[in-house]
Design a protein around this motif. Structure first.
Motif, PDB file in Angstrom:
ATOM      1  N   LEU A 117     -27.963 -11.652  -9.019  1.00  0.00           N
ATOM      2  CA  LEU A 117     -27.787 -12.890  -8.176  1.00  0.00           C
ATOM      3  C   LEU A 117     -29.107 -13.605  -8.142  1.00  0.00           C
ATOM      4  O   LEU A 117     -29.023 -14.958  -8.230  1.00  0.00           O
ATOM      5  CB  LEU A 117     -27.336 -12.339  -6.596  1.00  0.00           C
ATOM      6  CG  LEU A 117     -26.110 -11.749  -6.385  1.00  0.00           C
ATOM      7  CD1 LEU A 117     -25.853 -11.379  -5.219  1.00  0.00           C
ATOM      8  CD2 LEU A 117     -24.927 -12.608  -6.854  1.00  0.00           C
ATOM      9  N   MET A 118     -30.077 -12.909  -8.021  1.00  0.00           N
ATOM     10  CA  MET A 118     -31.512 -13.678  -7.767  1.00  0.00           C
ATOM     11  C   MET A 118     -31.690 -14.392  -9.026  1.00  0.00           C
ATOM     12  O   MET A 118     -32.107 -15.460  -8.989  1.00  0.00           O
ATOM     13  CB  MET A 118     -32.499 -12.666  -7.302  1.00  0.00           C
ATOM     14  CG  MET A 118     -33.759 -13.220  -7.433  1.00  0.00           C
ATOM     15  SD  MET A 118     -34.205 -14.378  -6.209  1.00  0.00           S
ATOM     16  CE  MET A 118     -34.817 -13.420  -4.681  1.00  0.00           C
ATOM     17  N   SER A 119     -31.491 -13.544 -10.147  1.00  0.00           N
ATOM     18  CA  SER A 119     -31.720 -14.287 -11.447  1.00  0.00           C
ATOM     19  C   SER A 119     -31.008 -15.735 -11.557  1.00  0.00           C
ATOM     20  O   SER A 119     -31.481 -16.587 -12.078  1.00  0.00           O
ATOM     21  CB  SER A 119     -31.331 -13.365 -12.574  1.00  0.00           C
ATOM     22  OG  SER A 119     -32.044 -12.370 -12.605  1.00  0.00           O
ATOM     23  N   PHE A 120     -29.681 -15.543 -11.297  1.00  0.00           N
ATOM     24  CA  PHE A 120     -28.691 -16.697 -11.135  1.00  0.00           C
ATOM     25  C   PHE A 120     -29.334 -17.818 -10.237  1.00  0.00           C
ATOM     26  O   PHE A 120     -29.641 -18.928 -10.729  1.00  0.00           O
ATOM     27  CB  PHE A 120     -27.436 -16.248 -10.668  1.00  0.00           C
ATOM     28  CG  PHE A 120     -26.308 -17.759 -10.847  1.00  0.00           C
ATOM     29  CD1 PHE A 120     -25.642 -17.950 -11.973  1.00  0.00           C
ATOM     30  CD2 PHE A 120     -26.485 -18.326  -9.632  1.00  0.00           C
ATOM     31  CE1 PHE A 120     -24.847 -18.958 -11.904  1.00  0.00           C
ATOM     32  CE2 PHE A 120     -25.567 -19.514  -9.910  1.00  0.00           C
ATOM     33  CZ  PHE A 120     -24.769 -19.896 -10.933  1.00  0.00           C
ATOM     34  N   VAL A 121     -29.781 -17.528  -9.158  1.00  0.00           N
ATOM     35  CA  VAL A 121     -30.466 -18.544  -7.980  1.00  0.00           C
ATOM     36  C   VAL A 121     -31.611 -19.005  -8.690  1.00  0.00           C
ATOM     37  O   VAL A 121     -31.777 -20.334  -8.646  1.00  0.00           O
ATOM     38  CB  VAL A 121     -30.741 -17.788  -6.540  1.00  0.00           C
ATOM     39  CG1 VAL A 121     -31.388 -18.845  -5.706  1.00  0.00           C
ATOM     40  CG2 VAL A 121     -29.081 -17.598  -6.058  1.00  0.00           C
ATOM     41  N   GLN A 122     -32.482 -18.228  -9.228  1.00  0.00           N
ATOM     42  CA  GLN A 122     -33.635 -18.835  -9.667  1.00  0.00           C
ATOM     43  C   GLN A 122     -33.531 -19.666 -10.856  1.00  0.00           C
ATOM     44  O   GLN A 122     -34.139 -20.720 -10.904  1.00  0.00           O
ATOM     45  CB  GLN A 122     -34.456 -17.598 -10.282  1.00  0.00           C
ATOM     46  CG  GLN A 122     -35.438 -16.877  -8.794  1.00  0.00           C
ATOM     47  CD  GLN A 122     -36.310 -15.681  -9.564  1.00  0.00           C
ATOM     48  OE1 GLN A 122     -35.638 -14.855  -9.887  1.00  0.00           O
ATOM     49  NE2 GLN A 122     -37.491 -16.075  -9.163  1.00  0.00           N
ATOM     50  N   ALA A 123     -32.734 -19.290 -11.765  1.00  0.00           N
ATOM     51  CA  ALA A 123     -32.334 -20.322 -13.011  1.00  0.00           C
ATOM     52  C   ALA A 123     -31.609 -21.474 -12.558  1.00  0.00           C
ATOM     53  O   ALA A 123     -32.234 -22.566 -13.071  1.00  0.00           O
ATOM     54  CB  ALA A 123     -31.522 -19.776 -13.858  1.00  0.00           C
ATOM     55  N   LEU A 124     -30.892 -21.503 -11.347  1.00  0.00           N
ATOM     56  CA  LEU A 124     -30.684 -22.739 -10.818  1.00  0.00           C
ATOM     57  C   LEU A 124     -31.475 -23.558 -10.292  1.00  0.00           C
ATOM     58  O   LEU A 124     -31.730 -24.620 -10.457  1.00  0.00           O
ATOM     59  CB  LEU A 124     -29.191 -22.555  -9.936  1.00  0.00           C
ATOM     60  CG  LEU A 124     -28.918 -23.766  -9.219  1.00  0.00           C
ATOM     61  CD1 LEU A 124     -28.115 -24.494 -10.206  1.00  0.00           C
ATOM     62  CD2 LEU A 124     -27.889 -23.255  -7.755  1.00  0.00           C
ATOM     63  N   ASP A 125     -32.465 -22.883  -9.528  1.00  0.00           N
ATOM     64  CA  ASP A 125     -33.563 -23.586  -8.774  1.00  0.00           C
ATOM     65  C   ASP A 125     -34.483 -24.240 -10.085  1.00  0.00           C
ATOM     66  O   ASP A 125     -34.896 -25.447  -9.757  1.00  0.00           O
ATOM     67  CB  ASP A 125     -34.338 -22.518  -7.938  1.00  0.00           C
ATOM     68  CG  ASP A 125     -35.254 -23.188  -7.277  1.00  0.00           C
ATOM     69  OD1 ASP A 125     -35.058 -24.035  -6.301  1.00  0.00           O
ATOM     70  OD2 ASP A 125     -36.590 -23.204  -7.636  1.00  0.00           O
ATOM     71  N   ARG A 126     -34.885 -23.443 -11.073  1.00  0.00           N
ATOM     72  CA  ARG A 126     -35.645 -23.953 -12.097  1.00  0.00           C
ATOM     73  C   ARG A 126     -34.964 -25.231 -12.566  1.00  0.00           C
ATOM     74  O   ARG A 126     -35.588 -26.332 -12.904  1.00  0.00           O
ATOM     75  CB  ARG A 126     -36.097 -23.065 -13.023  1.00  0.00           C
ATOM     76  CG  ARG A 126     -37.008 -21.956 -12.633  1.00  0.00           C
ATOM     77  CD  ARG A 126     -37.605 -21.210 -13.853  1.00  0.00           C
ATOM     78  NE  ARG A 126     -36.419 -20.337 -14.654  1.00  0.00           N
ATOM     79  CZ  ARG A 126     -36.119 -19.255 -14.219  1.00  0.00           C
ATOM     80  NH1 ARG A 126     -36.650 -18.619 -13.253  1.00  0.00           N
ATOM     81  NH2 ARG A 126     -34.950 -18.604 -14.850  1.00  0.00           N
ATOM     82  N   GLU A 196     -16.098 -14.898 -10.215  1.00  0.00           N
ATOM     83  CA  GLU A 196     -15.132 -15.636  -9.781  1.00  0.00           C
ATOM     84  C   GLU A 196     -15.394 -17.172  -9.838  1.00  0.00           C
ATOM     85  O   GLU A 196     -14.643 -18.175 -10.110  1.00  0.00           O
ATOM     86  CB  GLU A 196     -14.160 -15.248  -8.579  1.00  0.00           C
ATOM     87  CG  GLU A 196     -13.362 -14.030  -8.896  1.00  0.00           C
ATOM     88  CD  GLU A 196     -12.528 -13.718  -7.634  1.00  0.00           C
ATOM     89  OE1 GLU A 196     -11.639 -14.438  -7.348  1.00  0.00           O
ATOM     90  OE2 GLU A 196     -12.744 -12.553  -7.097  1.00  0.00           O
ATOM     91  N   TYR A 197     -16.397 -17.265  -9.364  1.00  0.00           N
ATOM     92  CA  TYR A 197     -16.807 -18.922  -9.237  1.00  0.00           C
ATOM     93  C   TYR A 197     -18.297 -19.085 -10.002  1.00  0.00           C
ATOM     94  O   TYR A 197     -18.232 -20.223 -10.385  1.00  0.00           O
ATOM     95  CB  TYR A 197     -17.484 -19.317  -7.828  1.00  0.00           C
ATOM     96  CG  TYR A 197     -15.973 -19.030  -7.051  1.00  0.00           C
ATOM     97  CD1 TYR A 197     -15.299 -20.117  -6.633  1.00  0.00           C
ATOM     98  CD2 TYR A 197     -15.997 -17.675  -6.193  1.00  0.00           C
ATOM     99  CE1 TYR A 197     -14.200 -20.043  -5.943  1.00  0.00           C
ATOM    100  CE2 TYR A 197     -14.782 -17.551  -5.289  1.00  0.00           C
ATOM    101  CZ  TYR A 197     -14.017 -18.731  -5.144  1.00  0.00           C
ATOM    102  OH  TYR A 197     -12.958 -18.635  -4.482  1.00  0.00           O
ATOM    103  N   PHE A 198     -18.985 -18.051 -10.537  1.00  0.00           N
ATOM    104  CA  PHE A 198     -20.342 -18.547 -11.123  1.00  0.00           C
ATOM    105  C   PHE A 198     -20.579 -17.749 -12.203  1.00  0.00           C
ATOM    106  O   PHE A 198     -20.533 -16.378 -12.249  1.00  0.00           O
ATOM    107  CB  PHE A 198     -21.653 -18.436  -9.913  1.00  0.00           C
ATOM    108  CG  PHE A 198     -21.239 -18.907  -8.600  1.00  0.00           C
ATOM    109  CD1 PHE A 198     -21.453 -20.462  -8.505  1.00  0.00           C
ATOM    110  CD2 PHE A 198     -21.004 -18.418  -7.588  1.00  0.00           C
ATOM    111  CE1 PHE A 198     -21.061 -21.159  -7.508  1.00  0.00           C
ATOM    112  CE2 PHE A 198     -20.742 -19.130  -6.577  1.00  0.00           C
ATOM    113  CZ  PHE A 198     -20.813 -20.422  -6.498  1.00  0.00           C
ATOM    114  N   SER A 199     -21.002 -18.662 -13.286  1.00  0.00           N
ATOM    115  CA  SER A 199     -21.441 -17.500 -14.410  1.00  0.00           C
ATOM    116  C   SER A 199     -22.810 -18.102 -15.038  1.00  0.00           C
ATOM    117  O   SER A 199     -23.579 -17.429 -15.497  1.00  0.00           O
ATOM    118  CB  SER A 199     -20.223 -17.754 -15.421  1.00  0.00           C
ATOM    119  OG  SER A 199     -19.855 -18.908 -15.757  1.00  0.00           O
ATOM    120  N   ASP A 200     -22.833 -19.689 -15.251  1.00  0.00           N
ATOM    121  CA  ASP A 200     -23.927 -19.950 -15.986  1.00  0.00           C
ATOM    122  C   ASP A 200     -24.284 -21.156 -14.996  1.00  0.00           C
ATOM    123  O   ASP A 200     -23.587 -21.971 -14.781  1.00  0.00           O
ATOM    124  CB  ASP A 200     -23.303 -20.898 -17.423  1.00  0.00           C
ATOM    125  CG  ASP A 200     -24.510 -21.242 -17.957  1.00  0.00           C
ATOM    126  OD1 ASP A 200     -25.573 -21.498 -17.465  1.00  0.00           O
ATOM    127  OD2 ASP A 200     -24.316 -22.008 -19.175  1.00  0.00           O
TER     128      ASP A 200
END
Lengths: 459, 400
Positions: A117-126, A196-200
């Protein structure tokens, strides 16, 4: 850590008792300007026992690791009910008839690591930081929670329920020309698990673009003019109106405390275009965002029809209030954690769709507002409600004008509902909210766009 | 049931085994006894035994936490793994352990006097029935919370804090002839039951006001006037401003309008705001910060000047400002020189606002919403109760 297995006690429960094993899992990540404000993975797991004696209730809860501890909880709950009865000397009323249920959830818990989850959020933030370097601030929040319960009652309910949700919030701030920081946020997700909602994160580029564009549009917007005016509440806003303005006043415990719904049962409280139901698990042929099949008293959940064609027809009840009002219990008794006692809570509260088109509703307003996005809200037993508006437009001569900045709307629920003269044909649901009535509780609400008249704050 | 001391040692060991270079844990164990009413009569007794553990893993300068609601070895082992998993994923914030401490604190009555709590609650219900017959009082919670807390870290810190606090959360409204006043409610926390609930804070005043709010005047038109915020209402505004202008939220997101105003005037010179968890009037206030330092009272605003920021150590590291001496929000706005009557007398046209239902103040200080349970002030006197009255303004400008 799994839900504690209480099955062995199914046939050993004392009279008028409920045994509930419950596990809440909450994963939360909040990044502000790229820095983590919150990075937590929480599990609440335990058992609660409730025993009723006459009109008194004893409740006991604990995290448990053995059947002996669960049996001890049942004894403590009985002792607590006995303490209350002994103090008053009254015997009280007998229990009310209700439908029980056997239900087994088809879902299985999915464990998604905090690291993922953190990896996803950080990638989005970047991505947001790189694509929009001029932002005044940015905040990304992710909440993935699930509530798993096994409910047993002495009269036959045996329900195993799992309700997962996952929501991602994107919030950005931009500086307006007057120096003020203006923010806009959007929540994405729904009932179900993260994957179900988030992948990339790249798939959220369009949503992010919308959030940033709206923030800039709002920064160039105006303050609404304070006063009473015609408004079109978009379908995304009507849901919170259903919850705050009407829903709370028709929770039976609020009625008992003197809410405006008490003396209005059976009376016209709204335009005949308005019907409102607190749905249990299905609405208009589809599954609702937060399906509730059994409540935490073990009652089989049914729809609570609150307003039909403008007439107030019923309340949301638990067993005690249903008995008091001679109504059928609707399965609205819900508890947030294993240690919480059930309270009367909403589930999926919704104003029914009508037949108008949104364009026609806007065209019918000469001087008013289209209110598109809500913030949080509050209600009162008098029916007086308020909630924040994050975004909207002026309407002048039936056409959309400038964007407006944060404001607040308020009114008296039944007066506002009586003033509704158009209801749109499109329904929108949101299940991201938590209602805070002593305990937190996941709730969903929905509705169509409505045209009415109410007070708006501003300058 | 595992003791918090044994559980702490095991949790720290498991954090290390899961890959943490350093670790800390906050463990709580205790019981809540709570009474509540149904339709104005005491009807439920709830006894909730609780255990909680918050495990924090440090991997390099990265930090991750996990919480669990039981202290069994299985749960602690899984929580340790989740905390390390969170830390591995987190960005480097140069997180570190606090100083090595060995301390014990205690506050309040540790053991619940259930009979006395029942009597105090009945006494409140009875007094309201007798003296305010139009008022319907609902007790959401009259409770005692016994809690034994241990903060431990891998450097050898062990800080115990045993507390026993009574809490009260009533809501009330008044009705007559089918007409009902607006609901009102308050929450309070006490070290003991020495005083009747009716004498706590503004309880009597708020309950009595309900009867005057059954037939409020519907406010029409609009005007710019002075607002008198009652303490319960004001604290919500102040909390929001502290977080958004001086706390981690505003400072880390760089949206705080005060971020470059240290040592400068941010409010009228009559405003002094302290954050005082050790004040004896705060029941069981914070003794240890969330970062593992002994909490101390401090002054945030003195005579209108911003003296420091209310940021955590992590917030301080990210923003370059000094960390606050405590991480609580036990706000104390220093009293001024006027009595309530004198304040009212000085207002030609305005409102007494005892509850606010609305949004904000946001980061700019803007707020708008409904003034609940409010009264008009006209020519220096409190006059009619009002309903449907929206108020809006800028709280930062109001402070100035």
């Amino acid at each position: 850590m799994t839900l504690y297995d209480i099955s062995a006690l199914k046939d050993k429960l004392p009279e008028q008792s409920v045994l509930r094993a419950q596990k809440n899992t909450i994963q939360t990540i909040v990044l502000a300007g790229g820095s983590p404000i919150l990075n937590e993975h929480t599990v609440h797991n335990g058992v609660g026992a409730m025993v009723r004696q006459g009109e008194y209730v004893g409740f006991a809860s604990a995290p448990v690791s053995s059947q002996a501890e669960v049996e001890s909880l049942l004894q403590n709950a009985e002792a607590n009910a006995h303490f209350m009865q002994g103090k008053s000397g009254r015997n009280g009323r007998a229990g009310t008839a209700r439908k029980t249920i056997c239900y087994q959830t088809p879902l299985e818990e999915r464990r998604i690591s905090q690291q993922h989850l953190m990896s996803f959020v950080q990638a989005l933030d970047r991505r947001i930081a790189e694509r929009y370097p001029g932002l005044g601030g940015r905040m990304i929040s992710l909440r993935a929670d699930s509530m798993e319960k096994h409910i047993l009652t002495d009269d036959g309910t045996d329900a195993h329920i799992l309700i997962p949700r996952c929501y991602l919030g994107i919030s950005v701030s931009v500086q307006a020309s007057d120096g003020q920081m203006v923010d806009y946020s959007q929540s994405i997700g729904g009932g179900g698990f993260f994957d179900e909602y988030f992948s990339d994160p790249a798939l959220l580029d369009e949503a992010t673009e919308t959030v940033v564009a709206k923030a800039h549009e709002k920064a160039g917007g105006v303050y609404s003019r304070a006063g009473v005016c015609d408004v079109v509440l978009a379908n995304s806003v009507t849901g919170i109106l259903a919850h705050e303005a009407i829903g709370h006043t028709t929770e039976a415990d609020m009625v008992i405390s003197g809410s405006v719904a008490g003396p209005n049962l059976g009376h016209v409280v709204a335009s005949p275009l308005i019907s409102l139901t607190d749905f249990a698990f299905e609405a208009f042929g589809s599954r609702v965002p937060l399906p509730v099949f059994a409540d935490d008293e073990g009652t089989a959940a049914t729809d609570a029809v609150v307003i039909r064609d403008g007439v107030l027809t019923g309340y949301m009840n638990d067993l005690r209030s249903a008995e008091r009002f001679h109504m059928q219990p609707t399965g609205n008794a819900r508890a947030f954690l294993f240690s919480d006692e059930p309270l009367i809570r909403m589930r999926n509260t919704c104003i029914h769709p009508g037949t108008s088109r949104l364009e026609d509703m806007i065209a019918a307003v000469d001087d008013g507002y289209l209110l598109l996005k809500n913030g949080s809200g509050q209600a009162d037993g008098t029916g007086e409600f308020m909630f924040g508006i994050q975004f909207g437009y002026e309407i002048k001569g039936g056409k959309l004008g400038r964007a407006i900045r944060d404001t607040t709307i308020s009114g008296l629920a039944f007066e506002m509902l009586k003033a509704v003269d158009m209801v749109s044909d499109e329904l929108d649901w949101s299940g991201a909210g938590n209602c805070g009535k002593k305990q937190m509780m996941p709730v969903s609400h929905g509705g169509p766009a409505i045209k009415t008249r109410l007070s708006i704050g501003g300058r | 049931m595992e003791s918090i001391f044994g559980a702490a040692e095991y949790a720290l060991q498991e954090l290390k085994a899961a890959g943490a270079e350093a670790g800390r844990c906050q463990l709580d164990q205790g019981v809540v006894n709570e009474f509540k009413t149904d339709a104005g009569e005491l009807s439920m007794l709830r006894t909730a035994r609780h255990e909680n553990a918050q495990l924090t893993a440090l991997v390099g300068g990265k930090k991750g936490s996990a919480l669990t609601s039981d202290l069994s070895r299985d749960s602690l082992r899984q929580a340790a793994a989740r905390a390390v998993d969170s830390a591995n994923a987190a960005p480097d914030t140069q997180a570190e352990l606090g100083p090595v401490l060995q301390k014990t604190f205690q506050a309040g009555e540790l053991v619940c006097n259930r009979e006395a709590l029942y009597r105090r609650t009945q006494e409140l219900l009875q007094e309201v029935k007798e003296r305010y017959p139009l008022v319907s009082l609902n007790i959401y919670s009259a409770a005692h919370r016994e809690n034994h807390s241990l903060y431990a870290d891998s450097n050898g810190t062990r800080v115990c804090y045993d507390t026993g606090v009574y809490t009260l959360f009533p809501s009330f409204s008044a009705s007559q002839n089918g007409v009902t006043s607006s609901f009102n409610a308050f929450r309070c926390k006490m070290n003991d039951l020495s005083r009747p609930f009716m004498d706590i804070g503004l309880a009597r005043m708020l309950i009595a006001q309900s009867e005057k709010q059954i037939y409020p005047q519907t406010f029409r038109g609009k005007f710019t006037g002075q607002v008198l915020f009652a303490p319960f209402c004001l604290s919500g505004f102040l909390n929001s401003i502290v977080e958004r202008c001086a706390g981690d939220h505003g400072m880390l997101s760089k949206t705080s309008p005060w971020r470059s105003k240290l040592g400068q005037q941010v409010s009228d010179a009559g405003i002094s705001l302290d954050i005082v968890p050790l004040d004896p009037r705060i029941a069981a206030g914070e003794r240890l910060t969330t970062d593992g330092y002994i909490s101390e009272n401090y002054t945030l605003i003195e005579d209108g000047v911003l003296k420091c920021f209310a940021v955590s150590r992590q917030g301080a590291r990210a923003t370059g400002c000094a960390p606050a001496p405590n991480t609580s929000r036990s706000l104390l706005l220093k009293c001024g020189k006027y009595t309530l009557d004198e304040l009212v007398q000085g207002i030609e046209r305005g409102m007494l606002v005892t509850r606010f239902s609305g949004t904000g103040p946001n980061v700019n200080g803007e707020f708008s919403g409904v003034a609940k349970n409010g009264f008009l002030i006209e020519n220096g006197k409190i006059t009619d109760a009002v309903s449907e009255c929206m108020i809006s303004g800028n709280f930062l400008q109001m402070l100035a």
